[in-house]
Design a protein around this motif. Structure first.
Motif, PDB file in Angstrom:
ATOM      1  N   UNK A 251      47.651  49.347 -78.381  1.00  0.00           N
ATOM      2  CA  UNK A 251      47.469  48.292 -77.729  1.00  0.00           C
ATOM      3  C   UNK A 251      47.651  48.811 -75.894  1.00  0.00           C
ATOM      4  N   UNK A 252      48.479  49.702 -76.050  1.00  0.00           N
ATOM      5  CA  UNK A 252      48.748  50.431 -74.641  1.00  0.00           C
ATOM      6  C   UNK A 252      48.944  49.242 -73.353  1.00  0.00           C
ATOM      7  N   UNK A 253      49.979  48.658 -73.750  1.00  0.00           N
ATOM      8  CA  UNK A 253      50.294  47.435 -72.587  1.00  0.00           C
ATOM      9  C   UNK A 253      50.634  48.101 -71.139  1.00  0.00           C
ATOM     10  N   UNK A 254      50.204  47.370 -70.026  1.00  0.00           N
ATOM     11  CA  UNK A 254      50.439  47.920 -68.523  1.00  0.00           C
ATOM     12  C   UNK A 254      51.873  47.152 -68.188  1.00  0.00           C
ATOM     13  N   UNK A 255      52.943  47.702 -68.059  1.00  0.00           N
ATOM     14  CA  UNK A 255      54.090  47.225 -67.503  1.00  0.00           C
ATOM     15  C   UNK A 255      54.970  46.800 -68.519  1.00  0.00           C
ATOM     16  N   UNK A 256      56.312  46.371 -67.800  1.00  0.00           N
ATOM     17  CA  UNK A 256      57.579  46.221 -68.878  1.00  0.00           C
ATOM     18  C   UNK A 256      57.550  44.938 -69.730  1.00  0.00           C
ATOM     19  N   UNK A 257      56.833  43.993 -68.901  1.00  0.00           N
ATOM     20  CA  UNK A 257      56.721  42.727 -69.338  1.00  0.00           C
ATOM     21  C   UNK A 257      55.673  42.483 -70.689  1.00  0.00           C
ATOM     22  N   UNK A 258      54.535  43.110 -70.409  1.00  0.00           N
ATOM     23  CA  UNK A 258      53.664  43.208 -71.525  1.00  0.00           C
ATOM     24  C   UNK A 258      54.177  44.038 -72.712  1.00  0.00           C
ATOM     25  N   UNK A 259      54.896  45.205 -72.468  1.00  0.00           N
ATOM     26  CA  UNK A 259      55.353  45.858 -73.498  1.00  0.00           C
ATOM     27  C   UNK A 259      56.520  45.204 -74.380  1.00  0.00           C
ATOM     28  N   UNK A 260      57.517  44.310 -73.584  1.00  0.00           N
ATOM     29  CA  UNK A 260      58.380  43.415 -74.334  1.00  0.00           C
ATOM     30  C   UNK A 260      57.714  42.507 -74.952  1.00  0.00           C
ATOM     31  N   UNK A 261      56.418  42.056 -74.455  1.00  0.00           N
ATOM     32  CA  UNK A 261      55.846  40.910 -75.131  1.00  0.00           C
ATOM     33  C   UNK A 261      55.108  41.400 -76.602  1.00  0.00           C
ATOM     34  N   UNK A 262      54.794  42.738 -76.624  1.00  0.00           N
ATOM     35  CA  UNK A 262      54.194  43.411 -77.595  1.00  0.00           C
ATOM     36  C   UNK A 262      55.457  43.375 -78.844  1.00  0.00           C
ATOM     37  N   UNK A 263      56.492  43.838 -78.378  1.00  0.00           N
ATOM     38  CA  UNK A 263      57.823  43.968 -79.188  1.00  0.00           C
ATOM     39  C   UNK A 263      58.163  42.731 -79.833  1.00  0.00           C
ATOM     40  N   UNK A 264      58.137  41.951 -78.823  1.00  0.00           N
ATOM     41  CA  UNK A 264      58.541  40.220 -79.426  1.00  0.00           C
ATOM     42  C   UNK A 264      57.521  39.766 -80.311  1.00  0.00           C
ATOM     43  N   UNK A 265      56.204  40.029 -80.023  1.00  0.00           N
ATOM     44  CA  UNK A 265      55.131  39.525 -80.660  1.00  0.00           C
ATOM     45  C   UNK A 265      55.027  40.155 -82.260  1.00  0.00           C
ATOM     46  N   UNK A 266      55.626  41.238 -82.800  1.00  0.00           N
ATOM     47  CA  UNK A 266      55.954  41.808 -83.860  1.00  0.00           C
ATOM     48  C   UNK A 266      57.134  41.610 -84.388  1.00  0.00           C
ATOM     49  N   UNK A 267      58.421  41.755 -83.692  1.00  0.00           N
ATOM     50  CA  UNK A 267      59.492  41.877 -84.247  1.00  0.00           C
ATOM     51  C   UNK A 267      60.239  40.349 -84.383  1.00  0.00           C
ATOM     52  N   UNK A 268      60.045  39.267 -83.681  1.00  0.00           N
ATOM     53  CA  UNK A 268      60.090  37.941 -83.986  1.00  0.00           C
ATOM     54  C   UNK A 268      59.607  37.589 -85.178  1.00  0.00           C
ATOM     55  N   UNK A 269      58.388  37.361 -85.547  1.00  0.00           N
ATOM     56  CA  UNK A 269      58.059  36.784 -86.588  1.00  0.00           C
ATOM     57  C   UNK A 269      58.636  37.722 -88.098  1.00  0.00           C
TER      58      UNK A 269
END
Length: 161
Positions: free
Chosen positions: A45-63
């Motif tokens: 996905x190559x997110x831009x910035x810390x917020x988008x990167x953290x969002x990708x981690x939450x998107x996978x780790x949470x569920x």
């Protein structure tokens, strides 16, 4: 806290210590989710910035963590309510995990396919525990020449003196 960190899933019988079992499963699922999220962030996905990167981690780790916690909680509750420790409890736990997966992917067919996969895996895992064989056997360490500490070269020492 140290006792909770060293707890293993089968340290107590099924239907007991539900919170410890949930913590154990969630901890390992969070590690697994961390690996998947890092792979996604670095390679896909190559997110831009810390917020988008953290969002990708939450998107996978949470569920993924929620699926593991739901499995442990549902299995513990099913064992307590039914009064039996059998394979059906694990299949019921797999159904709760598959429901979370289907919701996460927003797909009924994805949830049903996950239930088939998780249900068979849970059934076989419980069967392995009951019958005493390993579902995921540990790999045997193969000896190689580069690890010279495991070999005795004393016969060569006499030859080359």
């Amino acid at each position: 806290m140290q006792a909770l960190m060293n707890y293993k899933y089968y340290d107590s019988p099924e239907g007991k210590d539900g919170f410890q079992k949930m913590f154990y499963m969630s901890k390992h699922a969070a590690y697994f989710g961390l690996g998947i999220a890092a792979t996604d962030v670095l390679l896909l996905s190559h997110p831009k910035g810390y917020v988008q990167t953290a969002g990708r981690f939450v998107h996978y780790m949470g569920p993924i963590t929620a699926m593991a916690a739901a499995f442990a909680a549902t299995t513990c509750i099913a064992t307590s309510l039914r009064g039996k420790d059998d394979r059906l409890n694990y299949v019921i736990g797999a159904a709760s995990s598959a429901a979370i997966y289907g919701t996460w992917k927003n797909s009924l067919s994805g949830g049903l396919h996950a239930f088939l996969l998780f249900g068979v895996a849970a059934y076989m895992k419980k069967k392995s525990v009951e019958e005493g064989w390993e579902f995921f056997p540990t790999a045997k360490k193969q000896k190689n020449f580069l690890n010279s500490l495991e070999y005795d070269f004393s016969s060569l020492k006499d030859k080359y003196k």
